[in-house]
Design an enzyme around this catalytic site. Structure first.
Site, PDB file in Angstrom:
ATOM      1  N   ARG A 116      -9.421   0.746  -5.530  1.00  0.00           N
ATOM      2  CA  ARG A 116      -9.688  -0.169  -4.418  1.00  0.00           C
ATOM      3  C   ARG A 116     -11.135  -0.085  -3.958  1.00  0.00           C
ATOM      4  NH1 ARG A 116      -6.352   1.417   0.090  1.00  0.00           N
ATOM      5  NH2 ARG A 116      -6.519   3.440  -0.892  1.00  0.00           N
ATOM      6  N   ASN A 157      -3.061  -1.232  -2.134  1.00  0.00           N
ATOM      7  CA  ASN A 157      -2.012  -0.637  -2.959  1.00  0.00           C
ATOM      8  C   ASN A 157      -0.690  -1.313  -2.645  1.00  0.00           C
ATOM      9  OD1 ASN A 157      -3.717   1.227  -4.178  1.00  0.00           O
ATOM     10  ND2 ASN A 157      -3.237   2.846  -2.731  1.00  0.00           N
TER      11      ASN A 157
END
Length: 89
Positions: free
Chosen positions: A18, A36
């Site tokens: 990320r 996520n």
């Protein structure tokens, strides 16, 4: 402006996916987020130019060095879904 939703499968959680995606997105002047998912995948929503979205898609197929991308799904999205900046959630 165009927008796309990407769902990335593989070893993509716990490997700075990320944060690395955010860096790439900011370099490409994209807005959106990377988060996520409960099933171990990562969802990326991004908005910007078509060329920038294509470049992000190419990067997502590889991911950061620690990641292993098994599959990348690209879905249509609306620019209205995307806020300002690029965040990780």
């Amino acid at each position: 402006m165009s927008a796309a939703r990407f769902v990335v499968s593989g070893k993509v959680q716990g490997v700075f996916f990320r944060a690395s995606t955010r860096e790439q997105a900011l370099e490409l002047d994209l807005r959106g987020y990377a988060k996520n998912l409960p099933d171990g995948r990562v969802e990326v929503l991004a908005a910007g130019s078509d060329a920038a979205l294509d470049a992000l898609a190419a990067w997502l197929r590889q991911g950061p060095p620690q990641a292993r991308v098994d599959d990348l799904e690209r879905l249509p999205a609306s620019d209205d879904e995307v806020g300002e900046g690029f965040i990780t959630a």
